[in-house]
Motif scaffolding. Structure first.
Motif, PDB file in Angstrom:
ATOM      1  N   LEU A 125      -8.665  11.216  -6.214  1.00 37.33           N
ATOM      2  CA  LEU A 125      -9.477  11.111  -7.420  1.00 37.33           C
ATOM      3  C   LEU A 125      -9.560   9.694  -7.955  1.00 37.33           C
ATOM      4  O   LEU A 125     -10.629   9.214  -8.332  1.00 37.33           O
ATOM      5  CB  LEU A 125      -8.905  12.037  -8.507  1.00 37.33           C
ATOM      6  N   VAL A 126      -8.422   9.015  -8.009  1.00 36.79           N
ATOM      7  CA  VAL A 126      -8.366   7.687  -8.617  1.00 36.79           C
ATOM      8  C   VAL A 126      -8.680   6.619  -7.585  1.00 36.79           C
ATOM      9  O   VAL A 126      -7.954   6.445  -6.606  1.00 36.79           O
ATOM     10  CB  VAL A 126      -6.974   7.421  -9.235  1.00 36.79           C
ATOM     11  N   GLU A 127      -9.777   5.915  -7.795  1.00 36.01           N
ATOM     12  CA  GLU A 127     -10.115   4.767  -6.954  1.00 36.01           C
ATOM     13  C   GLU A 127      -9.510   3.538  -7.593  1.00 36.01           C
ATOM     14  O   GLU A 127      -9.921   3.111  -8.678  1.00 36.01           O
ATOM     15  CB  GLU A 127     -11.633   4.628  -6.849  1.00 36.01           C
ATOM     16  N   ASP A 128      -8.510   2.979  -6.935  1.00 36.14           N
ATOM     17  CA  ASP A 128      -7.758   1.866  -7.502  1.00 36.14           C
ATOM     18  C   ASP A 128      -8.677   0.694  -7.840  1.00 36.14           C
ATOM     19  O   ASP A 128      -9.424   0.205  -6.984  1.00 36.14           O
ATOM     20  CB  ASP A 128      -6.684   1.410  -6.511  1.00 36.14           C
ATOM     21  N   GLY A 129      -8.637   0.282  -9.093  1.00 28.45           N
ATOM     22  CA  GLY A 129      -9.460  -0.823  -9.541  1.00 28.45           C
ATOM     23  C   GLY A 129     -10.848  -0.416  -9.988  1.00 28.45           C
ATOM     24  O   GLY A 129     -11.596  -1.247 -10.506  1.00 28.45           O
ATOM     25  N   CYS A 130     -11.207   0.864  -9.796  1.00 27.42           N
ATOM     26  CA  CYS A 130     -12.535   1.338 -10.176  1.00 27.42           C
ATOM     27  C   CYS A 130     -12.460   2.390 -11.281  1.00 27.42           C
ATOM     28  O   CYS A 130     -12.974   2.193 -12.375  1.00 27.42           O
ATOM     29  CB  CYS A 130     -13.262   1.896  -8.955  1.00 27.42           C
ATOM     30  N   THR A 131     -11.814   3.521 -10.988  1.00 24.52           N
ATOM     31  CA  THR A 131     -11.672   4.571 -12.003  1.00 24.52           C
ATOM     32  C   THR A 131     -10.292   4.561 -12.643  1.00 24.52           C
ATOM     33  O   THR A 131     -10.012   5.344 -13.549  1.00 24.52           O
ATOM     34  CB  THR A 131     -11.924   5.961 -11.397  1.00 24.52           C
ATOM     35  N   GLY A 132      -9.431   3.694 -12.145  1.00 23.28           N
ATOM     36  CA  GLY A 132      -8.081   3.601 -12.683  1.00 23.28           C
ATOM     37  C   GLY A 132      -7.229   2.719 -11.803  1.00 23.28           C
ATOM     38  O   GLY A 132      -7.751   1.931 -11.000  1.00 23.28           O
ATOM     39  N   LEU A 133      -5.917   2.870 -11.917  1.00 24.71           N
ATOM     40  CA  LEU A 133      -4.984   2.053 -11.155  1.00 24.71           C
ATOM     41  C   LEU A 133      -3.928   2.945 -10.510  1.00 24.71           C
ATOM     42  O   LEU A 133      -3.451   3.907 -11.124  1.00 24.71           O
ATOM     43  CB  LEU A 133      -4.300   1.029 -12.074  1.00 24.71           C
ATOM     44  N   LEU A 134      -3.574   2.631  -9.265  1.00 28.81           N
ATOM     45  CA  LEU A 134      -2.551   3.371  -8.546  1.00 28.81           C
ATOM     46  C   LEU A 134      -1.306   2.503  -8.390  1.00 28.81           C
ATOM     47  O   LEU A 134      -1.403   1.297  -8.155  1.00 28.81           O
ATOM     48  CB  LEU A 134      -3.056   3.782  -7.160  1.00 28.81           C
ATOM     49  N   VAL A 135      -0.144   3.128  -8.525  1.00 25.01           N
ATOM     50  CA  VAL A 135       1.128   2.411  -8.370  1.00 25.01           C
ATOM     51  C   VAL A 135       1.997   3.175  -7.385  1.00 25.01           C
ATOM     52  O   VAL A 135       1.878   4.396  -7.241  1.00 25.01           O
ATOM     53  CB  VAL A 135       1.867   2.246  -9.721  1.00 25.01           C
ATOM     54  N   GLU A 136       2.877   2.459  -6.728  1.00 26.03           N
ATOM     55  CA  GLU A 136       3.771   3.101  -5.760  1.00 26.03           C
ATOM     56  C   GLU A 136       4.774   3.999  -6.468  1.00 26.03           C
ATOM     57  O   GLU A 136       5.241   3.687  -7.568  1.00 26.03           O
ATOM     58  CB  GLU A 136       4.513   2.043  -4.935  1.00 26.03           C
ATOM     59  N   LEU A 137       5.101   5.096  -5.832  1.00 23.77           N
ATOM     60  CA  LEU A 137       6.073   6.031  -6.379  1.00 23.77           C
ATOM     61  C   LEU A 137       7.419   5.326  -6.550  1.00 23.77           C
ATOM     62  O   LEU A 137       7.911   4.677  -5.634  1.00 23.77           O
ATOM     63  CB  LEU A 137       6.216   7.220  -5.428  1.00 23.77           C
ATOM     64  N   GLY A 138       7.982   5.424  -7.741  1.00 22.74           N
ATOM     65  CA  GLY A 138       9.281   4.822  -8.025  1.00 22.74           C
ATOM     66  C   GLY A 138       9.218   3.381  -8.506  1.00 22.74           C
ATOM     67  O   GLY A 138      10.247   2.795  -8.854  1.00 22.74           O
ATOM     68  N   ASP A 139       8.030   2.797  -8.551  1.00 21.97           N
ATOM     69  CA  ASP A 139       7.868   1.388  -8.921  1.00 21.97           C
ATOM     70  C   ASP A 139       7.711   1.243 -10.436  1.00 21.97           C
ATOM     71  O   ASP A 139       6.598   1.234 -10.964  1.00 21.97           O
ATOM     72  CB  ASP A 139       6.646   0.815  -8.196  1.00 21.97           C
ATOM     73  N   VAL A 140       8.832   1.106 -11.129  1.00 19.59           N
ATOM     74  CA  VAL A 140       8.783   0.971 -12.592  1.00 19.59           C
ATOM     75  C   VAL A 140       8.047  -0.300 -13.016  1.00 19.59           C
ATOM     76  O   VAL A 140       7.149  -0.239 -13.868  1.00 19.59           O
ATOM     77  CB  VAL A 140      10.199   1.018 -13.189  1.00 19.59           C
TER      78      VAL A 140
END
Length: 383
Positions: free
Chosen positions: A315-330
Motif C-alpha cells: 500500500l505505502v509507496e515510499d516517498g510517494c504515499t508515505g515512508l517505509l522504515v525497517e522493522l526494529g529501526d527506532v
C-alpha cells in the motif's frame, strides 16, 4: 447472477471480532442475492451481536488462535456437529486455525465448495523457521481441501502459486477487504471533534496508530520512537486506537517511563473522524496481510509511516504515499515521523497521492471482485 434457489452460506473464523470488522459487507452482499448466511466463530472477544444484527445465524464455536490450544478439540467437535446436521452450498473460511479445521471438516462432511481468504499467511519472508514448519506445511496439506484461495498481497500470491494454486482458476488476488471511501468525505464531519475532546489545538500535530494491541502490531517500537520525538516536539500528540492483550502493559510502560502526550482511545466506532483530524498515521507491525488501517488513512488523505513488511509495502509507496522504515529501526522511525512532523507541505502531497491510489481498493470494487468469485462457485453447484 447467483442461483435463484436460496443458497446456504457459512462464514468461519476464529473470532466474531474478525467477522464483524471485515466481513459484514460481504455477508450483506450474499443476503441481497437471496442467500441464507450463517457464521461460526468464538464470541470470546465480543462483537457477535453485530453479526447477528444483520440477520446472520451465528453458531458459537470455541476456537483458539493458537494451534496448540486444547480448546480447538472442542471447537472441532462442535463445528463437525453443525456440518453433519446442515448442508452449506458454499463455505468461506478465514484466520489460520479456523480455516484449517473448517476446510478439513467441510470435506469430510461433504459440503459445497470451500473458499479461503488468507489475510496474510503466517509464513513470509523473514518469518521465524517455526512459522514455516507449522503454517506452511499446514497450508500445503489444506490445499487439497481448498476449492478457491483468495489472497491480498503480492508475496502471498507468489507463495500460493508455489503451493500449486493457479491464477484465475482457483487463486484470486483481491484488493483486501475494501474501504468505504464515502465515509472519509470531510464535509460529513465538523472540525475539531477529537481535538476538542483531548484539548488539542488545530496547530498541534496528531500522529495516530490504529491497531489491536498485540505483539505483532509492535507498539513497543512506536513508543520507543515516540519517547525521543516527544522530547523534541512539544506540540505533537500520539493517539493509540484499539484494545488487546497488551493494552494494560503499554499503559503501564507509558506511565512508568513518563512518555508524554500518548492517548489510549480504546475501541472506537468513529475512526473516520479521528483520521480526518490526524496529520500522520503510523503502523509498526511485524507482519500484515493488507492492513485496513493504512487503507483508511489513505482514504482520509493522510500520509503513512509504516514498517517495510509484506502488506504494508503493498500500500505505502515510499516517498510517494508515505515512508517505509525497517522493522526494529527506532532511529529510522524517528527520522521518518520527524520528516513529516516538520513538513506540512509534504504531508499534504503524500495525502493526495494516497487518496488517489486507494481508489482501486474501494469497498465497491472489492465487493464486485468478491461477487464474481462467489458467483463462479455457486454457479458450478447449480450447473
Amino acid at each position: 447472477m447467483l442461483s435463484p434457489k436460496s443458497n446456504r452460506i457459512l462464514f468461519v473464523a476464529s473470532v466474531y471480532t474478525h467477522l464483524a470488522a471485515f466481513h459484514i459487507p460481504f455477508m450483506r452482499l450474499l443476503q441481497d442475492k437471496g442467500c441464507e448466511v450463517h457464521a461460526a466463530a468464538s464470541s470470546s472477544e465480543g462483537r457477535k451481536e453485530e453479526v447477528e444484527a444483520i440477520g446472520v445465524k451465528c453458531w458459537e464455536i470455541p476456537f483458539a488462535r493458537s494451534p496448540f490450544n486444547i480448546r480447538n478439540w472442542e471447537a472441532c467437535r462442535r463445528l463437525k456437529a453443525i456440518l453433519q446436521s446442515h448442508h452449506f452450498d458454499l463455505i468461506h473460511v478465514h484466520t489460520p486455525v479456523a480455516a484449517f479445521l473448517g476446510r478439513y471438516l467441510a470435506k469430510v462432511t461433504g459440503q459445497g465448495p470451500v473458499l479461503y481468504t488468507a489475510h496474510g499467511f503466517h509464513f513470509y519472508k523473514g518469518a521465524p523457521l517455526r512459522n514455516w514448519l507449522i503454517y506452511y506445511n499446514a497450508e500445503r496439506l489444506a490445499a487439497r481441501w481448498t476449492d478457491g484461495l483468495i489472497v491480498m498481497n503480492g508475496e502471498d500470491f507468489e507463495n500460493a502459486r508455489r503451493m500449486g494454486f493457479e491464477p484465475d482458476k482457483n487463486l484470486f488476488y483481491v484488493h483486501g477487504v475494501g474501504v468505504d471511501l464515502s465515509r472519509y468525505a470531510r464535509p460529513s464531519f465538523p472540525g475539531g471533534y477529537i481535538r476538542a475532546k483531548l484539548g488539542l489545538s488545530s496547530s498541534d500535530v496528531v500522529v495516530t496508530c490504529i491497531a489491536e494491541m498485540n505483539p505483532n502490531k509492535n507498539h513497543i517500537l512506536l513508543l520507543r520512537a515516540w519517547k525521543k520525538l516527544a522530547e523534541r516536539y512539544a506540540d505533537c500528540h500520539l493517539l493509540l486506537v484499539g484494545t488487546g492483550e497488551l493494552m494494560a502493559y503499554l499503559q503501564e510502560k507509558v506511565e512508568k517511563e513518563h512518555i508524554p502526550r500518548v492517548y489510549f482511545l480504546g475501541y472506537r466506532r468513529d475512526v473516520p473522524r479521528i483520521l480526518l483530524e490526524s496529520d500522520i498515521v503510523t503502523l509498526t507491525s511485524k507482519r500484515e496481510g493488507l492492513p485496513k488501517s493504512i487503507m483508511e488513512a489513505m482514504a482520509a488523505g493522510r500520509p503513512v509511516v509504516a514498517t517495510d513488511v509484506r502488506g504494508s509495502r503493498d500500500l505505502v509507496e515510499d516517498g510517494c504515499t508515505g515512508l517505509l522504515v525497517e522493522l526494529g529501526d527506532v532511529p529510522g522511525l524517528v527520522a521518518a515521523l520527524e520528516k513529516l512532523i516538520t513538513n506540512p507541505e509534504l504531508r499534504a502531497a503524500m495525502g493526495v497521492a494516497g487518496r488517489k491510489k486507494i481508489q482501486d481498493y474501494s469497498l465497491e470494487k472489492v465487493l464486485s471482485q468478491m461477487a464474481a468469485i462467489y458467483e463462479r462457485y455457486l454457479e458450478e453447484i447449480a450447473g
